[in-house]
Design a protein around this motif. Structure first.
Motif, PDB file in Angstrom:
ATOM      1  N   GLY A  10       0.838  -1.212   0.000  1.00  0.00           N
ATOM      2  CA  GLY A  10       0.000   0.000   0.000  1.00  0.00           C
ATOM      3  C   GLY A  10       0.862   1.246   0.000  1.00  0.00           C
ATOM      4  N   PHE A  11       0.214   2.383   0.102  1.00  0.00           N
ATOM      5  CA  PHE A  11       0.910   3.679  -0.002  1.00  0.00           C
ATOM      6  C   PHE A  11       1.973   3.841   1.096  1.00  0.00           C
ATOM      7  N   ILE A  12       1.563   3.876   2.355  1.00  0.00           N
ATOM      8  CA  ILE A  12       2.519   4.120   3.438  1.00  0.00           C
ATOM      9  C   ILE A  12       3.408   2.892   3.636  1.00  0.00           C
ATOM     10  N   ASP A  33       0.760  -8.985   2.157  1.00  0.00           N
ATOM     11  CA  ASP A  33      -0.264  -8.092   1.608  1.00  0.00           C
ATOM     12  C   ASP A  33      -1.237  -8.924   0.766  1.00  0.00           C
ATOM     13  N   THR A  36      -5.101  -5.973  -2.526  1.00  0.00           N
ATOM     14  CA  THR A  36      -6.426  -5.436  -2.845  1.00  0.00           C
ATOM     15  C   THR A  36      -6.266  -4.350  -3.913  1.00  0.00           C
ATOM     16  N   ASP A  59      -4.098 -13.009   2.850  1.00  0.00           N
ATOM     17  CA  ASP A  59      -5.185 -12.145   3.334  1.00  0.00           C
ATOM     18  C   ASP A  59      -5.306 -12.331   4.845  1.00  0.00           C
ATOM     19  N   LEU A  60      -5.296 -11.232   5.575  1.00  0.00           N
ATOM     20  CA  LEU A  60      -5.382 -11.317   7.042  1.00  0.00           C
ATOM     21  C   LEU A  60      -6.713 -11.898   7.517  1.00  0.00           C
ATOM     22  N   LEU A  81       0.290  -2.515   9.153  1.00  0.00           N
ATOM     23  CA  LEU A  81      -0.357  -1.408   8.442  1.00  0.00           C
ATOM     24  C   LEU A  81      -1.543  -1.852   7.606  1.00  0.00           C
ATOM     25  N   SER A  85      -8.566   1.518   3.880  1.00  0.00           N
ATOM     26  CA  SER A  85      -8.161   2.829   4.406  1.00  0.00           C
ATOM     27  C   SER A  85      -8.979   4.026   3.918  1.00  0.00           C
ATOM     28  N   SER A 100     -11.360  -6.873   7.353  1.00  0.00           N
ATOM     29  CA  SER A 100      -9.896  -6.683   7.270  1.00  0.00           C
ATOM     30  C   SER A 100      -9.342  -5.959   8.488  1.00  0.00           C
ATOM     31  N   TYR A 154     -14.849   3.385   8.851  1.00  0.00           N
ATOM     32  CA  TYR A 154     -13.384   3.243   8.816  1.00  0.00           C
ATOM     33  C   TYR A 154     -12.786   3.514  10.185  1.00  0.00           C
ATOM     34  N   LYS A 158     -10.871   0.978  12.869  1.00  0.00           N
ATOM     35  CA  LYS A 158      -9.502   1.188  13.361  1.00  0.00           C
ATOM     36  C   LYS A 158      -9.503   1.282  14.890  1.00  0.00           C
ATOM     37  N   ASN A 184      -1.717  11.532   5.793  1.00  0.00           N
ATOM     38  CA  ASN A 184      -0.459  11.465   5.042  1.00  0.00           C
ATOM     39  C   ASN A 184      -0.673  11.909   3.597  1.00  0.00           C
TER      40      ASN A 184
HETATM   41  P1  NAD Z   1      -3.540   1.765   1.550  1.00  0.00           P
HETATM   42  O1  NAD Z   1      -4.993   1.582   1.330  1.00  0.00           O
HETATM   43  O2  NAD Z   1      -2.748   2.537   0.548  1.00  0.00           O
HETATM   44  O3  NAD Z   1      -2.823   0.328   1.698  1.00  0.00           O
HETATM   45  C1  NAD Z   1      -3.367  -0.680   2.483  1.00  0.00           C
HETATM   46  C2  NAD Z   1      -2.692  -1.994   2.107  1.00  0.00           C
HETATM   47  O4  NAD Z   1      -3.250  -3.018   2.950  1.00  0.00           O
HETATM   48  C3  NAD Z   1      -2.932  -2.423   0.658  1.00  0.00           C
HETATM   49  O5  NAD Z   1      -1.718  -2.803   0.054  1.00  0.00           O
HETATM   50  C4  NAD Z   1      -3.889  -3.616   0.773  1.00  0.00           C
HETATM   51  O6  NAD Z   1      -3.711  -4.581  -0.249  1.00  0.00           O
HETATM   52  C5  NAD Z   1      -3.532  -4.157   2.139  1.00  0.00           C
HETATM   53  N1  NAD Z   1      -4.658  -4.897   2.742  1.00  0.00           N
HETATM   54  C6  NAD Z   1      -5.935  -4.451   2.914  1.00  0.00           C
HETATM   55  N2  NAD Z   1      -6.691  -5.417   3.466  1.00  0.00           N
HETATM   56  C7  NAD Z   1      -5.871  -6.481   3.655  1.00  0.00           C
HETATM   57  C8  NAD Z   1      -6.058  -7.769   4.192  1.00  0.00           C
HETATM   58  N3  NAD Z   1      -7.272  -8.193   4.603  1.00  0.00           N
HETATM   59  N4  NAD Z   1      -5.000  -8.609   4.266  1.00  0.00           N
HETATM   60  C9  NAD Z   1      -3.776  -8.226   3.840  1.00  0.00           C
HETATM   61  N5  NAD Z   1      -3.545  -7.001   3.287  1.00  0.00           N
HETATM   62  C10 NAD Z   1      -4.576  -6.158   3.202  1.00  0.00           C
HETATM   63  O7  NAD Z   1      -3.403   2.402   3.006  1.00  0.00           O
HETATM   64  P2  NAD Z   1      -2.354   3.473   3.552  1.00  0.00           P
HETATM   65  O8  NAD Z   1      -2.865   4.821   3.259  1.00  0.00           O
HETATM   66  O9  NAD Z   1      -0.996   3.087   3.116  1.00  0.00           O
HETATM   67  O10 NAD Z   1      -2.521   3.230   5.124  1.00  0.00           O
HETATM   68  C11 NAD Z   1      -1.746   2.225   5.771  1.00  0.00           C
HETATM   69  C12 NAD Z   1      -2.122   2.172   7.241  1.00  0.00           C
HETATM   70  O11 NAD Z   1      -1.904   3.442   7.850  1.00  0.00           O
HETATM   71  C13 NAD Z   1      -3.604   1.833   7.497  1.00  0.00           C
HETATM   72  O12 NAD Z   1      -3.665   0.992   8.629  1.00  0.00           O
HETATM   73  C14 NAD Z   1      -4.237   3.181   7.800  1.00  0.00           C
HETATM   74  O13 NAD Z   1      -5.348   3.041   8.653  1.00  0.00           O
HETATM   75  C15 NAD Z   1      -3.083   3.885   8.492  1.00  0.00           C
HETATM   76  N6  NAD Z   1      -3.117   5.353   8.386  1.00  0.00           N
HETATM   77  C16 NAD Z   1      -3.201   5.951   7.151  1.00  0.00           C
HETATM   78  C17 NAD Z   1      -3.189   7.345   7.057  1.00  0.00           C
HETATM   79  C18 NAD Z   1      -3.268   8.029   5.711  1.00  0.00           C
HETATM   80  O14 NAD Z   1      -3.339   9.261   5.663  1.00  0.00           O
HETATM   81  N7  NAD Z   1      -3.214   7.322   4.603  1.00  0.00           N
HETATM   82  C19 NAD Z   1      -3.110   8.114   8.212  1.00  0.00           C
HETATM   83  C20 NAD Z   1      -3.011   7.469   9.455  1.00  0.00           C
HETATM   84  C21 NAD Z   1      -2.999   6.088   9.521  1.00  0.00           C
END
Ligand code: NAD
Length: 326
Positions: A10-12, A33, A36, A59-60, A81, A85, A100, A154, A158, A184
């Protein structure tokens, strides 16, 4: 150390995986991962062949698969992570958020508890959001003592995950840390999120949709600063502690859109104000929290972390990335 990072496509997660693989060649890093719609393995090409990196598609929501990975790779620490999201998607389809984010976290906790028993040298580091604390008025900031008050499916999912992590700490003695981070932004974020969506619409000369009157406030943090915060918390954080991560960079959604427009005008050599003409106010999101703001002083004072990237610089890097990458 055998370190499991979930959601690393994912992104972060991808920013974190690249950082950890390159900075800590002595760690074996396993990226779990489910791939998705939000995942993209192209974010990881520069580390894909690194000897200390392994990608595992799983998949978790599948407990047996999670348990097998934790055992097989002799996982000693987790940075979790993986999650659904996107707040808007949680409103139109909440079930997968429960599966998830809540059940997925529970499965991972249970797999770690089974494997680690009572050994305190392990760590379950859970990545969460400031949205669990609900909304603020014009004044004040969230602190680690703020009560939980999530409003969207959401943030509720969390919050449930955060409670489960703490419950495993209290009930079973599982060593854990939680961090709750603000919004972020940066290269490689999915195009459904606000800043990439605005840039995408600008590229196609489409209206820039802003919810309500654009007065909703978020605290913005450049993703590389979130990564350095996670690194320092993972290595130096106190077990059982919660850390808030934020950039002390509050912006209304309208200000965000205006900043993106002005940066785009400069980049394209257009007269100032051209892009702003595309800003369009649309019907507000149900349950839209008015303001989030973070007090990151615990992290700054105890662990010496500071956000390094000014808003303008982070935005320019982000814009340049999206203009280069279609
Ligand atoms: P994202 O949606 O870009 O990436 C999430 C990743 O999790 C994806 O690669 C997806 O394939 C994977 N995923 C989802 N469900 C899954 C499952 N059941 N099993 C295995 N993998 C699974 O999210 P992001 O923006 O990178 O956020 C990452 C984390 O940081 C999340 O927990 C989010 O709540 C938290 N967060 C995000 C932000 C933000 O601004 N983006 C801010 C604070 C916290």
């Amino acid at each position: 150390m055998n370190l499991l990072i979930t959601g690393g496509a994912g992104f972060i997660g991808a920013h974190l995986v690249r950082h950890m693989v390159q900075k800590y060649p002595q760690y074996r890093i396993v990226n779990l991962d489910a791939l998705t719609y939000a995942a993209d393995l192209n974010r990881l090409v520069e580390v894909a062949d690194a000897p200390n990196y392994r990608f595992v598609e799983a998949d978790l929501t599948d407990f047996e698969a999670v348990q097998k990975i934790v055992l097989e790779y002799k996982i000693e620490a987790v940075i979790h992570l993986a999650a659904e999201s996107h707040v808007d998607r949680s409103i139109s389809g909440p079930l997968v958020f429960g599966q998830s984010n809540i059940m997925g976290t529970l499965h991972l906790l249970e797999a770690c508890r089974n494997t680690w028993q009572n050994d305190k040298k392990h760590l379950f580091y859970h990545i969460s959001t400031d949205e669990v604390y609900g909304a603020l008025g014009a004044e004040g900031v969230f602190s680690v003592d703020s009560p939980y008050d999530p409003h969207s499916p959401y943030s509720a999912s969390k919050a449930a995950a955060d409670h489960l992590v703490r419950a495993y700490g209290t009930t079973y003695g599982l060593p854990y840390i939680i961090s709750n981070c603000s919004n972020n932004y940066g290269p490689g974020q999915h195009r459904e999120k606000l800043i990439p969506l605005l840039i995408d619409h600008l590229k196609h000369n489409k209206p820039l949709p802003i919810y309500g009157d654009g007065s909703h406030v978020r605290d913005w943090l450049f993703v590389a600063d979130h990564v350095t915060a996670m690194d320092v918390i993972f290595h130096k954080g106190e077990s059982g502690q919660t850390y808030l991560i934020g950039g002390q960079c509050e912006k209304t959604n309208l200000e965000v859109a205006q900043s993106v427009c002005d940066a785009y005008d400069r980049k394209m050599g257009q007269p100032a104000g051209t892009a702003r003409k595309l800003i369009t106010f649309v019907e507000d999101r149900p349950g839209h929290d008015h303001r989030y703001a973070i007090d990151p002083s615990l992290l700054e004072d105890r662990l010496g972390w500071q956000a390094q990237t000014p808003w303008e610089a982070g935005l320019e890097t982000t814009l340049n990335w999206y203009l280069k990458n279609n």
